[in-house]
Motif scaffolding. Sequence first.
Motif, PDB file in Angstrom:
ATOM      1  N   THR A 142     131.244  37.754  66.732  1.00  0.00           N
ATOM      2  CA  THR A 142     131.216  37.287  68.119  1.00  0.00           C
ATOM      3  C   THR A 142     129.854  37.593  68.749  1.00  0.00           C
ATOM      4  O   THR A 142     129.058  38.359  68.196  1.00  0.00           O
ATOM      5  CB  THR A 142     132.315  37.971  68.942  1.00  0.00           C
ATOM      6  N   ILE A 143     129.606  37.006  69.886  1.00  0.00           N
ATOM      7  CA  ILE A 143     128.345  37.249  70.611  1.00  0.00           C
ATOM      8  C   ILE A 143     128.198  38.735  70.914  1.00  0.00           C
ATOM      9  O   ILE A 143     127.115  39.317  70.742  1.00  0.00           O
ATOM     10  CB  ILE A 143     128.297  36.431  71.920  1.00  0.00           C
ATOM     11  N   GLU A 144     129.297  39.363  71.337  1.00  0.00           N
ATOM     12  CA  GLU A 144     129.264  40.807  71.640  1.00  0.00           C
ATOM     13  C   GLU A 144     128.909  41.616  70.397  1.00  0.00           C
ATOM     14  O   GLU A 144     128.158  42.585  70.470  1.00  0.00           O
ATOM     15  CB  GLU A 144     130.615  41.270  72.185  1.00  0.00           C
ATOM     16  N   GLN A 145     129.478  41.229  69.269  1.00  0.00           N
ATOM     17  CA  GLN A 145     129.208  41.941  68.014  1.00  0.00           C
ATOM     18  C   GLN A 145     127.746  41.775  67.589  1.00  0.00           C
ATOM     19  O   GLN A 145     127.098  42.737  67.172  1.00  0.00           O
ATOM     20  CB  GLN A 145     130.143  41.440  66.918  1.00  0.00           C
ATOM     21  N   ILE A 146     127.217  40.564  67.707  1.00  0.00           N
ATOM     22  CA  ILE A 146     125.804  40.303  67.376  1.00  0.00           C
ATOM     23  C   ILE A 146     124.898  41.145  68.262  1.00  0.00           C
ATOM     24  O   ILE A 146     123.910  41.736  67.801  1.00  0.00           O
ATOM     25  CB  ILE A 146     125.466  38.803  67.549  1.00  0.00           C
ATOM     26  N   THR A 147     125.270  41.225  69.526  1.00  0.00           N
ATOM     27  CA  THR A 147     124.476  41.983  70.501  1.00  0.00           C
ATOM     28  C   THR A 147     124.383  43.452  70.129  1.00  0.00           C
ATOM     29  O   THR A 147     123.363  44.104  70.380  1.00  0.00           O
ATOM     30  CB  THR A 147     125.081  41.844  71.918  1.00  0.00           C
ATOM     31  N   THR A 148     125.456  43.987  69.525  1.00  0.00           N
ATOM     32  CA  THR A 148     125.480  45.427  69.226  1.00  0.00           C
ATOM     33  C   THR A 148     124.856  45.770  67.870  1.00  0.00           C
ATOM     34  O   THR A 148     124.774  46.944  67.511  1.00  0.00           O
ATOM     35  CB  THR A 148     126.920  45.971  69.269  1.00  0.00           C
ATOM     36  N   LEU A 149     124.431  44.762  67.105  1.00  0.00           N
ATOM     37  CA  LEU A 149     123.680  45.061  65.882  1.00  0.00           C
ATOM     38  C   LEU A 149     122.416  45.816  66.271  1.00  0.00           C
ATOM     39  O   LEU A 149     121.690  45.406  67.189  1.00  0.00           O
ATOM     40  CB  LEU A 149     123.308  43.774  65.143  1.00  0.00           C
TER      41      LEU A 149
END
Length: 387
Positions: free
Chosen positions: A320-327
């Motif tokens: 998800t966008i949130e998951q990508i952001t937290t990389l």
Amino acid sequence: MKTVEIVILTPRQIQAFTNWQITWFTIEQIQSLTKLQIQSLTKLQIESFTTLQITWFTKKQISWFTNLQITLLRKKQIAALTNEQIPHFTKIQIPSFTTKQIKSFTWKQPFTAEQIPHFTTEQIAAIPSIQISSFHDDQIQALTTEQIPALTEKQIQALTENQMKTLTLNQIKWFDYKQIQVLTEKQISTFTPIQIQMFITEQIQALTENQIVWFKTSQTIILTSRQIQAFTTKQIQWFTNSQIYYLKISQVQALTTKQISSLNYNKVKMFTSQWTKKFKVSQIQALTPQQIKWIDYEQIPDFTKEQIQIFTIEQIQALTIEQITTLTPQQIPLLTAEQIEALTKEQIPALSPRKMEALSPEKRKILKLLINKYQNQEQKSKSKEAF
């Protein structure tokens, strides 16, 4: 007749007494009977003894009854046997009792731990449930591995909490599929850690939905890796969120790929950071794209280098966008060229300039080409709409 006259009677003379005469025997006369005289008693004579007379036989005389004579004892005679007499039936006599006779014994007439192993499986199954529930620890532990599977569903459910704890490890292993399935909530909750660890694969797979829910977390956390892997994918779904959450790392790592891919939304949401770090490569690869989406975005930074690099194309695109952001800037460079090429046009904007800079020149070039590709596709789409 005096006792001195009784003892000299021959077997033939003993057999000459009528049924009515037998009922007139006094306690002294009965207790003076010799072994040979007792064993010469006929079927009708045995059946003629009153319940009171039955109680007069001495402990030694009880052990003299032949197997055939034992089978002749009537229901009321069986019920009349005293607690002092019962322990003196020998291991040779015990198997002679019929199932009907076994059912006639009351819970106040307990057999000894030494006698229990000599019961046949048919006799064991005939013991009234109320009598089973009155067994002492030594009697429960005297049940053999051949007798345990003979216990009926009602007998199993009659076992008390203390009796369940008394079962030996060897006895636990001999509970069959149907017996496991009738265990009650109280019985399940009383299993000790070491007893639970004795459950074999067939017993684990016999557990019903309710029974799995009844397991306390203190019990589930002591399941061995072998036992964890024995649960079917359907059973894994029956685990409560709490049971899943408190699994130890070694148990998590024991989950099979089929078990992993069967976990539903609520189970995936129970993943902890400790879990994330310890997932094996095969387990990561077993996660479905839908499960990837369910992973808490705060756990994404916990994935290791080895884990990041084995994400499949489908898994990368499921982030998800949130998951990508937290990389993290440390994780971004770990992405392979194939993984970068798999990023969707919705995911790319979630990468900050700092994270893009963390990529190697070659990977930045791939990302730039990908961005251009999506931009061209968007322009073509707009052009078509204009016409």
